[in-house]
Design a protein around this motif. Sequence first.
Motif, PDB file in Angstrom:
ATOM      1  N   SER A 112      39.075  77.650 -56.220  1.00  0.00           N
ATOM      2  CA  SER A 112      39.830  78.861 -56.562  1.00  0.00           C
ATOM      3  C   SER A 112      41.170  78.934 -55.840  1.00  0.00           C
ATOM      4  CB  SER A 112      39.003  80.113 -56.244  1.00  0.00           C
ATOM      5  OG  SER A 112      38.635  80.136 -54.878  1.00  0.00           O
ATOM      6  N   GLY A 113      41.223  78.481 -54.603  1.00  0.00           N
ATOM      7  CA  GLY A 113      42.462  78.529 -53.853  1.00  0.00           C
ATOM      8  C   GLY A 113      43.532  77.578 -54.356  1.00  0.00           C
ATOM      9  N   GLU A 114      43.139  76.630 -55.186  1.00  0.00           N
ATOM     10  CA  GLU A 114      44.087  75.657 -55.730  1.00  0.00           C
ATOM     11  C   GLU A 114      44.384  75.914 -57.207  1.00  0.00           C
ATOM     12  OE1 GLU A 114      42.723  71.691 -54.894  1.00  0.00           O
ATOM     13  OE2 GLU A 114      42.094  72.222 -52.867  1.00  0.00           O
ATOM     14  N   ARG A 115      43.985  77.072 -57.693  1.00  0.00           N
ATOM     15  CA  ARG A 115      44.198  77.404 -59.113  1.00  0.00           C
ATOM     16  C   ARG A 115      45.406  78.327 -59.285  1.00  0.00           C
ATOM     17  NH1 ARG A 115      39.044  76.193 -61.788  1.00  0.00           N
ATOM     18  NH2 ARG A 115      39.473  77.667 -63.491  1.00  0.00           N
ATOM     19  N   THR A 116      46.407  78.139 -58.426  1.00  0.00           N
ATOM     20  CA  THR A 116      47.613  78.966 -58.483  1.00  0.00           C
ATOM     21  C   THR A 116      48.405  78.676 -59.755  1.00  0.00           C
ATOM     22  OG1 THR A 116      48.767  77.305 -57.153  1.00  0.00           O
ATOM     23  CG2 THR A 116      47.836  79.206 -55.993  1.00  0.00           C
ATOM     24  N   ALA A 117      49.026  79.730 -60.259  1.00  0.00           N
ATOM     25  CA  ALA A 117      49.777  79.614 -61.507  1.00  0.00           C
ATOM     26  C   ALA A 117      50.813  80.734 -61.568  1.00  0.00           C
ATOM     27  CB  ALA A 117      48.831  79.720 -62.699  1.00  0.00           C
ATOM     28  N   HIS A 118      51.727  80.624 -62.489  1.00  0.00           N
ATOM     29  CA  HIS A 118      52.658  81.723 -62.716  1.00  0.00           C
ATOM     30  C   HIS A 118      53.031  81.794 -64.186  1.00  0.00           C
ATOM     31  CE1 HIS A 118      55.293  78.223 -61.749  1.00  0.00           C
ATOM     32  NE2 HIS A 118      56.078  78.730 -62.700  1.00  0.00           N
ATOM     33  N   PHE A 119      53.243  83.012 -64.634  1.00  0.00           N
ATOM     34  CA  PHE A 119      53.783  83.264 -65.961  1.00  0.00           C
ATOM     35  C   PHE A 119      55.295  83.357 -65.851  1.00  0.00           C
ATOM     36  CE2 PHE A 119      49.776  85.230 -67.840  1.00  0.00           C
ATOM     37  CZ  PHE A 119      49.724  84.380 -68.935  1.00  0.00           C
ATOM     38  N   VAL A 120      55.989  82.802 -66.825  1.00  0.00           N
ATOM     39  CA  VAL A 120      57.450  82.898 -66.901  1.00  0.00           C
ATOM     40  C   VAL A 120      57.824  83.489 -68.254  1.00  0.00           C
ATOM     41  CG1 VAL A 120      59.636  81.626 -66.948  1.00  0.00           C
ATOM     42  CG2 VAL A 120      57.809  80.899 -65.413  1.00  0.00           C
TER      43      VAL A 120
END
Length: 201
Positions: A112-120
Amino acid sequence: MTRVLVASNNPGKIKEIKAILEDSHAEICSLKDLGITADVAETGSTFQENAALKAETLSQKMNMITIADDSGLAVDALNGEPGVFSARYAGLDKNSEHNIDKLLSKLKGVPSGERTAHFVCVLALSVPGQPTHFAEGRCEGLITNSRRGKGGFGYDPVFLIPERQLTFAEMGDAEKNKISHRAQALRRLRENWSSWTGAGQ
């Protein structure tokens, strides 16, 4: 009142744009509202290029102010996928459920700690005869292990805002519209609305 074309048939996007621009004294029209069937190919390699392609093509065709957005999800563990291919990640039919299935499959086993993401979200505003203007928003989050919530659209059921411990799909429209990538971009657009369009607010 100024008529503005939003170059989309996505009801979720149209709803968000109308809500955030409701005090801009603009009549927001979708492609469907105006009976437009043109499908502008998204051949750009960036969100900005794709947004500009849609906005400029339809602004010229209809001779009216046009807003187009290109937005997507970038997942760090997948080297930025799905990126500009977010809507058609699992195929050209742009099926959100299939897109989510593919995303979760590719992230299987990722902690879970490596499932970082972002919406642009990049919005392009094209006014006939004038340079195109851009407004951008970005929202940081994590990808959940499974779908959560029934609201929103697209990847919203698997995009978690850590500070709230809610996915976009679990938030109401009002809460999402305070923090989402599209909301941020639209607020920047609204702040510059008069200077960019010449229309009163």
